[in-house]
Structure formats: C-alpha cells, structure tokens
Design a protein around this motif. Sequence first.
Motif, PDB file in Angstrom:
ATOM      1  N   UNK A 224       0.839  -1.189   0.000  1.00  0.00           N
ATOM      2  CA  UNK A 224       0.000   0.000   0.000  1.00  0.00           C
ATOM      3  C   UNK A 224       0.879   1.246   0.000  1.00  0.00           C
ATOM      4  N   UNK A 225       0.277   2.389  -0.235  1.00  0.00           N
ATOM      5  CA  UNK A 225       0.965   3.679  -0.192  1.00  0.00           C
ATOM      6  C   UNK A 225       0.320   4.558   0.867  1.00  0.00           C
ATOM      7  N   UNK A 226       1.129   5.350   1.552  1.00  0.00           N
ATOM      8  CA  UNK A 226       0.607   6.320   2.511  1.00  0.00           C
ATOM      9  C   UNK A 226       0.020   7.497   1.736  1.00  0.00           C
ATOM     10  N   UNK A 227      -1.199   7.929   2.063  1.00  0.00           N
ATOM     11  CA  UNK A 227      -1.808   9.052   1.344  1.00  0.00           C
ATOM     12  C   UNK A 227      -0.905  10.282   1.366  1.00  0.00           C
ATOM     13  N   UNK A 228      -0.747  10.963   0.240  1.00  0.00           N
ATOM     14  CA  UNK A 228       0.103  12.166   0.178  1.00  0.00           C
ATOM     15  C   UNK A 228      -0.351  13.210   1.201  1.00  0.00           C
ATOM     16  N   UNK A 229       0.636  13.846   1.842  1.00  0.00           N
ATOM     17  CA  UNK A 229       0.328  14.897   2.807  1.00  0.00           C
ATOM     18  C   UNK A 229      -0.065  14.413   4.187  1.00  0.00           C
ATOM     19  N   UNK A 230       0.012  13.099   4.426  1.00  0.00           N
ATOM     20  CA  UNK A 230      -0.364  12.564   5.737  1.00  0.00           C
ATOM     21  C   UNK A 230       0.616  13.015   6.814  1.00  0.00           C
ATOM     22  N   UNK A 231       0.121  13.548   7.903  1.00  0.00           N
ATOM     23  CA  UNK A 231       0.931  13.968   9.047  1.00  0.00           C
ATOM     24  C   UNK A 231       0.522  13.116  10.241  1.00  0.00           C
ATOM     25  N   UNK A 232       1.274  12.033  10.486  1.00  0.00           N
ATOM     26  CA  UNK A 232       0.890  11.100  11.541  1.00  0.00           C
ATOM     27  C   UNK A 232       0.971  11.739  12.922  1.00  0.00           C
ATOM     28  N   UNK A 233       1.889  12.683  13.104  1.00  0.00           N
ATOM     29  CA  UNK A 233       1.996  13.359  14.398  1.00  0.00           C
ATOM     30  C   UNK A 233       0.743  14.177  14.686  1.00  0.00           C
ATOM     31  N   UNK A 234       0.241  14.891  13.676  1.00  0.00           N
ATOM     32  CA  UNK A 234      -0.961  15.705  13.860  1.00  0.00           C
ATOM     33  C   UNK A 234      -2.181  14.829  14.123  1.00  0.00           C
ATOM     34  N   UNK A 235      -2.271  13.698  13.420  1.00  0.00           N
ATOM     35  CA  UNK A 235      -3.401  12.790  13.610  1.00  0.00           C
ATOM     36  C   UNK A 235      -3.415  12.257  15.040  1.00  0.00           C
ATOM     37  N   UNK A 236      -2.253  11.806  15.520  1.00  0.00           N
ATOM     38  CA  UNK A 236      -2.176  11.271  16.882  1.00  0.00           C
ATOM     39  C   UNK A 236      -2.460  12.355  17.915  1.00  0.00           C
ATOM     40  N   UNK A 237      -1.930  13.568  17.693  1.00  0.00           N
ATOM     41  CA  UNK A 237      -2.133  14.667  18.643  1.00  0.00           C
ATOM     42  C   UNK A 237      -3.599  15.054  18.747  1.00  0.00           C
ATOM     43  N   UNK A 238      -4.329  14.968  17.645  1.00  0.00           N
ATOM     44  CA  UNK A 238      -5.746  15.322  17.661  1.00  0.00           C
ATOM     45  C   UNK A 238      -6.570  14.343  18.473  1.00  0.00           C
ATOM     46  N   UNK A 239      -6.121  13.090  18.523  1.00  0.00           N
ATOM     47  CA  UNK A 239      -6.885  12.060  19.218  1.00  0.00           C
ATOM     48  C   UNK A 239      -6.415  11.831  20.654  1.00  0.00           C
ATOM     49  N   UNK A 240      -5.214  12.275  20.973  1.00  0.00           N
ATOM     50  CA  UNK A 240      -4.688  12.072  22.328  1.00  0.00           C
ATOM     51  C   UNK A 240      -5.049  13.269  23.204  1.00  0.00           C
ATOM     52  N   UNK A 241      -5.659  13.064  24.346  1.00  0.00           N
ATOM     53  CA  UNK A 241      -6.033  14.191  25.214  1.00  0.00           C
ATOM     54  C   UNK A 241      -4.803  14.916  25.732  1.00  0.00           C
ATOM     55  N   UNK A 242      -4.873  16.235  25.735  1.00  0.00           N
ATOM     56  CA  UNK A 242      -3.760  17.055  26.207  1.00  0.00           C
ATOM     57  C   UNK A 242      -3.904  17.300  27.709  1.00  0.00           C
ATOM     58  N   UNK A 243      -2.843  17.024  28.438  1.00  0.00           N
ATOM     59  CA  UNK A 243      -2.863  17.229  29.876  1.00  0.00           C
ATOM     60  C   UNK A 243      -2.580  18.690  30.208  1.00  0.00           C
ATOM     61  N   UNK A 244      -3.023  19.160  31.373  1.00  0.00           N
ATOM     62  CA  UNK A 244      -2.799  20.564  31.756  1.00  0.00           C
ATOM     63  C   UNK A 244      -1.312  20.882  31.872  1.00  0.00           C
ATOM     64  N   UNK A 245      -0.965  22.144  31.619  1.00  0.00           N
ATOM     65  CA  UNK A 245       0.418  22.575  31.763  1.00  0.00           C
ATOM     66  C   UNK A 245       0.813  22.600  33.231  1.00  0.00           C
ATOM     67  N   UNK A 246       2.075  22.245  33.480  1.00  0.00           N
ATOM     68  CA  UNK A 246       2.626  22.318  34.839  1.00  0.00           C
ATOM     69  C   UNK A 246       3.962  23.039  34.784  1.00  0.00           C
ATOM     70  N   UNK A 247       4.336  23.678  35.878  1.00  0.00           N
ATOM     71  CA  UNK A 247       5.650  24.301  35.994  1.00  0.00           C
ATOM     72  C   UNK A 247       6.556  23.323  36.723  1.00  0.00           C
ATOM     73  N   UNK A 248       7.639  22.943  36.072  1.00  0.00           N
ATOM     74  CA  UNK A 248       8.526  21.922  36.627  1.00  0.00           C
ATOM     75  C   UNK A 248       9.901  22.497  36.904  1.00  0.00           C
ATOM     76  N   UNK A 249      10.521  21.995  37.956  1.00  0.00           N
ATOM     77  CA  UNK A 249      11.896  22.330  38.290  1.00  0.00           C
ATOM     78  C   UNK A 249      12.748  21.089  38.092  1.00  0.00           C
ATOM     79  N   UNK A 250      13.773  21.201  37.249  1.00  0.00           N
ATOM     80  CA  UNK A 250      14.601  20.049  36.929  1.00  0.00           C
ATOM     81  C   UNK A 250      16.077  20.400  37.084  1.00  0.00           C
ATOM     82  N   UNK A 251      16.872  19.408  37.448  1.00  0.00           N
ATOM     83  CA  UNK A 251      18.321  19.531  37.481  1.00  0.00           C
ATOM     84  C   UNK A 251      18.886  18.973  36.176  1.00  0.00           C
ATOM     85  N   UNK A 252      19.748  19.730  35.528  1.00  0.00           N
ATOM     86  CA  UNK A 252      20.295  19.333  34.234  1.00  0.00           C
ATOM     87  C   UNK A 252      21.815  19.409  34.284  1.00  0.00           C
TER      88      UNK A 252
END
Length: 330
Positions: A224-252
């Motif tokens: 098979x061929x993937x339909x032209x212009x397919x953006x798998x990241x956008x498709x997954x992001x649209x279906x995956x619920x977005x969690x609330x933003x948090x402020x994080x403190x990390x050591x790097x």
Amino acid sequence: MASDKAERLLNLYIMLLAQTRFVSKQDIRRAHYADYPDTERGDEAFEKAFERDKDDLRELGVVIEVGSLDAFFDDEPGYRISTDTSALPEIRFEADEAAVLGIAARAWEQATLARRTTEAMRKLTAQGVEVDSARLDLVPPSLRAEEPAFDAFWDATQKRRVVTFDYKRPGEQPRKRRLQPWGVVRSSGRWYVVGHDVDRDAERVFRLSRVQGRVSGVGKAGAYDVPPGTDVSAIAANLAPRTPDVEATVLVRQRAGVGLRRRASRVEEDVAGPDEESGWDRLVITGPGSDLAGEVLTYGASVVVEAPEELRADVLARLQAILEQEGVTR
C-alpha cells in the motif's frame, strides 16, 4: 519522502563522525548512498543529493571538514566531521522528519534503525577506511520505547506491510485488527501507530500499550501507499487528550539538555546535583505534564526532576516499567 531524508541525514552524520581521517566522495557514495533509490540514477543525482545533504547538516550547525586525502596532493577533497566542533543542536524539522530523528536518536542501539549505518561502516572498513566507533559517543543511545510492539510496527511502516494484532480497549475484550500502518509516533507521553484500518476502511490510531500479544505481518511488502500529505503526528495529537500545563523544576547536567535550556523561564547555574560526575544547573520549564515526563526520559541520567512530585512520580513509574520489561529487579 521526508522520513527518508531525515534518516539519510542522521546516518550520514553518524558515518562521517566515526571517521579518523578524510573520506573521499566516492567512498561515501559506495558506502552510504547506494541503499537510497533516489541516488541510484547516476552521477548527477548523487552529486545533487550529497551537496543538498551537506548543506542541510551545516544549517543544523554541524561542521563538515574538507581536507586533502593525500599529504602530497590536494586534487581530491575528502570529508569528515570533527568530534571537537560537532554536536547536534536542537533539531527543527517537519513533523515526520522530527519523528524519524527522534526515534532514531532514542533507539540507536536497536538494529532495526541502525542497519543502514552499520552496513555503511562495514563497507568503509572493507575499503580500508579507518573507523573509530568510540567517536559516536556524541550520539549515544537513550531509552528505548517501552512497548514490546514498537519494533514490529516500526518495521511494518518501513516495509509498507499489513499487520494483524489483538487490541484491548478499557473495559472490553481484545479484538483482532488489521492495519496498514502509516507511522509510529509519540504524543502526550504515549506511543501510537497511525494507519488505515482494513476491516473498517477508515483512518485509525492505536495506542501501543493496548496491543496484546504478537504483531504479525500479512502479505507482501509494498502492499500500500501512505496518502500524500499525511501527518501522523498531527493525527495522533488530535486524538490524544492534552494534559494541563505544569511548571517543573529540573536539574540538568552542564553541557546537556539543550532543548530544555532553550525554553527555560529561569536558569540557576552551578547548583548541587545528585552526583559529582559533572556540574549541574537548575531549570524551570512549563509544559503538559505527560509531555514533560516523556521529554525528561529522553535525556536519561542527564536530567532529574525535583518538582512537582506528580511529575517526578510519573518519570519514576515509567523507568520502573522499563526495568520490569527488561527483567531487571531492584
């Protein structure tokens, strides 16, 4: 395809980085470009592809050195990447390109993603080119995808092969599904496969953690061929619920975590860290909780979450799940 370009750039970077001396253009062609169909059409196609790839790497900040192959003659130039001047900065590609690079960087030690580069190294060694694998410490492997189904779906997307698998939704019994996989992508801290559901004749997204048992290939590759212009990241992001933003403190660790540093709202340098192997900085960053947990994990031991406790617990739980999958007990 853009994913082919991204893979080719990463593999070219790794191949040139491993060289202890300058490598001729023809050696590079035989070792690296022979496996890519769009460069097999002749000298002109190869020249265009090689020049374009060099320009793309340089735009990313990679320093490609050009020098003489022979100390007494300078008629034929050679190429290499110096470990002293090269380290990949934050990479900005289109969605599918970024997905390929991100997955490849996370899973470099897995043969499914390193095959072409490994083969290129073997060819160069056979041609008498000195290869030093220790120079690849600049691009070390990170954490592997924790879902057992990851490799099977990734391989199927590359081969364009239909797969069958059992899929279990919460509160339901597992059901057999047939899919033409278009791509594997991470969204909101989870891995998904996006593709065309054969039985339902519709676009579908499946979370890999809900796949039960073995993923089996059906039929021939290239089915098979993937339909032209397919953006798998956008498709997954649209279906995956977005969690609330948090402020994080990390050591790097100092000289690490470039992506986190670019968007940190506050940086405190030279702070006490969990070990003394390097210096540490404290960063304050903001983003969706599940996304931050996944991002932190990609940096391995170079990033440690201090707060909030919920984010720290999420990271620790994912690490524990990986250990359990690998059969490691603590």
